[in-house]
Design a protein around this motif. Structure first.
Motif, short mmCIF file in Angstrom:
data_model
loop_
_atom_site.label_atom_id
_atom_site.label_comp_id
_atom_site.label_asym_id
_atom_site.label_seq_id
_atom_site.Cartn_x
_atom_site.Cartn_y
_atom_site.Cartn_z
N ASN A 144 -33.99 11.56 -10.11
CA ASN A 144 -33.13 10.44 -10.59
C ASN A 144 -32.07 11.07 -11.42
OD1 ASN A 144 -33.06 7.68 -9.78
ND2 ASN A 144 -33.60 6.83 -11.86
N HIS A 147 -29.35 12.78 -9.18
CA HIS A 147 -28.92 11.74 -8.57
C HIS A 147 -27.55 11.27 -9.17
CE1 HIS A 147 -28.05 8.35 -5.74
NE2 HIS A 147 -27.93 7.58 -6.83
N TYR A 148 -27.96 10.88 -10.59
CA TYR A 148 -26.97 10.43 -11.48
C TYR A 148 -25.92 11.49 -12.05
CZ TYR A 148 -29.15 5.84 -10.65
OH TYR A 148 -29.71 4.67 -9.92
N GLU A 159 -25.02 2.61 -8.87
CA GLU A 159 -24.90 3.81 -9.71
C GLU A 159 -24.17 3.58 -10.98
OE1 GLU A 159 -22.84 6.29 -6.87
OE2 GLU A 159 -24.76 7.07 -5.87
N ARG A 208 -19.10 13.18 -5.65
CA ARG A 208 -20.29 13.46 -6.17
C ARG A 208 -20.41 14.88 -6.03
NH1 ARG A 208 -22.20 8.85 -2.82
NH2 ARG A 208 -23.16 7.49 -4.02
N VAL A 234 -32.56 13.72 -2.20
CA VAL A 234 -32.11 13.54 -3.54
C VAL A 234 -32.53 11.91 -3.89
CG1 VAL A 234 -31.08 13.69 -5.59
CG2 VAL A 234 -30.40 15.09 -3.57
N ASP A 235 -33.62 11.43 -3.33
CA ASP A 235 -34.20 10.38 -3.66
C ASP A 235 -34.95 10.29 -5.09
OD1 ASP A 235 -33.49 9.39 -1.17
OD2 ASP A 235 -35.10 9.68 -0.09
#
Length: 477
Positions: A144, A147-148, A159, A208, A234-235
């Protein structure tokens, strides 16, 4: 699918690559600016930099870097002075500790160091090295965070809401953190960022950053296919805070893992490569994994770096030829062909790595970045465009030749008779109203011939200056 298996991450090292464009004329000025801001010019000869930018007793062997690549690429990746038009890297250690907040989650992390590498052809890459600073982390939390953090400016509703908090300030996005605090002096050199848009960067996908990471899970814990799949995708977590996986089909997951995972050191270590991330994971102790972590930050990083540059360049050329206006001449296509030719001759190689493991990872990067397909498509399209525009140029030249031939034939038919006697002395322009039809014809032929000649001379001068200016502006190496 049953509930996802947990996994405890004890150490997490992450690297984020942000591509940018800059004006080549400003390259020297930008190098001086970075030097003034205490960035160190990176050379393999400077051994004091081996442990300067990587944190907690991690040291990168410059000798190993030198031996990892073929000499024809090593010379360009690691130039010995900043005057070269190759890859010029400047690095600075920050060791700034802060946190990323998203809804109910807080992720403590440290920005260890930042590299700014000026690549050829007006491209560059910012590399941010980070690590999570808590003692242990849940696998979903680490994903997580990745991802962010990689989202520079959130556009999607799911997001939005992530923010960064440091002792020196609070920032609403990773882009703000980067350009308002860590490298604000870089901002004036980036034309697209000045317009507050990344639309002019065709190699910057979905705004990204590309993610690379090395994760150490608890020693001896079993690494499953679902973990490897989630690394490639990237879950992290769903908005409700539950672990997320973007497939529920076990066969699909197994096929994906088989295709995307380097299993040379299984079952203890794996490297998963995809279009958005390359992440290594190991269940060995830190002592046993230390050399692998150093390879991740050294040889494997540069292996990823050069292939990411290939992808940037090919997407950039594809974008530029897609923007060609058919009303223009073939100058733009000539420049693109020159660019791709110089890129191919000097920097683009099918093999760049000497060692077997590095070659295997290179093949995965080329495959998932679709480098070979982009290269073949780009060259074929440029050659087709060149032939088409050359035909259009030939048609224009034929029309011009026809006009000049008409003047020549008409003049040749009349020979020396195509004159007006009073032109031998001072011309009385008032007398033109008394010209005969033949004298009017002679006057029109003379003036139009002189005018056409002046137009052709002016157009030739304009084209010459325009070409020189464009070449200066692009400043191709």
């Amino acid at each position: 699918m049953a509930s996802l298996a947990p996994l405890t991450i004890e150490r997490a090292y992450m690297t984020f690559l942000f591509p940018f464009a800059y004006h080549m004329q400003c390259r020297d000025k930008l190098c001086n600016e970075l030097t003034k801001e205490n960035f160190s010019f990176f050379t393999l000869q400077n051994k004091s930099l081996e442990d300067a930018f990587y944190g907690e007793s991690i040291s990168i062997s410059h000798e190993e870097l030198a031996q990892f690549f073929y000499p024809f690429i090593e010379d360009k990746l690691f130039p010995d002075n900043s005057d070269r038009h190759d890859f010029i890297r400047f690095s600075k250690a920050f060791h700034a500790e802060g946190s990323l907040l998203y809804r109910e989650d807080t992720f403590a992390y440290e920005i260890v160091s930042i590299d700014i590498t000026l690549c050829p052809f007006g491209n560059g890459i910012i590399t941010m090295r980070t690590k999570m600073t808590d003692s242990t982390h849940d696998f979903s939390d680490v994903l997580n965070f990745i991802h962010y953090f990689r989202v520079l400016e959130a556009k999607l509703w799911e997001e939005k809401g992530a923010s960064h908090h440091f002792p020196f300030g609070h920032f609403s996005s990773t882009g703000d953190l980067l350009f308002k605090h860590f490298v604000p002096y870089l901002f004036p050199y980036l034309p697209y960022q000045q317009a507050d848009t990344y639309d002019g960067l065709p190699f910057f996908e979905d705004e990204r950053m590309f993610s690379s990471a090395f994760l150490l899970c608890k020693e001896g814990e079993k690494i499953l296919d679902e973990h490897l799949f989630r690394l490639g995708q990237v879950d992290g977590k769903k908005p409700d805070g539950n672990p997320f996986i973007s497939s529920t089909n076990p066969h699909y997951i197994a096929d994906y893992v088989k295709e995307h995972t380097h299993t040379r050191w299984a079952p203890n270590s794996y490297i998963v490569t995809s279009a958005q991330a390359q992440i290594a994971i190991s269940n060995l102790s830190f002592k046993e994994s230390k050399h692998s972590i150093e390879e991740f930050m050294g040889t494997h990083y540069y292996n990823l770096f050069i292939h990411y540059f290939y992808k940037m360049m090919l997407l950039k050329v594809s974008f530029e030829y897609s923007e060609i206006s058919w009303r223009k001449d073939k100058l733009v296509v000539d420049e693109l062909i020159e660019l791709i030719t110089k890129f191919s001759a000097r920097y683009y190689f099918d093999e760049v790595v000497v060692r077997t493991e590095g070659k295997e990872i290179s093949q995965a990067l080329r495959k998932f970045f679709r480098i070979n397909e982009h290269y073949i498509e780009t060259k074929a399209t440029l050659e087709s465009l060149y032939r088409t525009l050359e035909d259009r140029s030939d048609n224009r030249n034929n029309r011009l030749l026809f006009i000049l031939t008409v003047f020549t034939v008409v003049s040749g038919i009349y020979g020396m008779n195509l004159v007006i006697e009073e032109w031998d002395s001072t011309v009385d322009w008032k007398s033109i109203f008394g010209y005969t039809a033949f004298e009017w014809f002679a006057l029109i032929i003379a003036l139009s011939g002189i005018g056409l000649s002046l137009i052709l001379v002016c157009y030739s001068i304009f084209t010459t200056f325009r070409n020189h200016f464009r070449r200066y502006k692009r400043n191709l190496p």
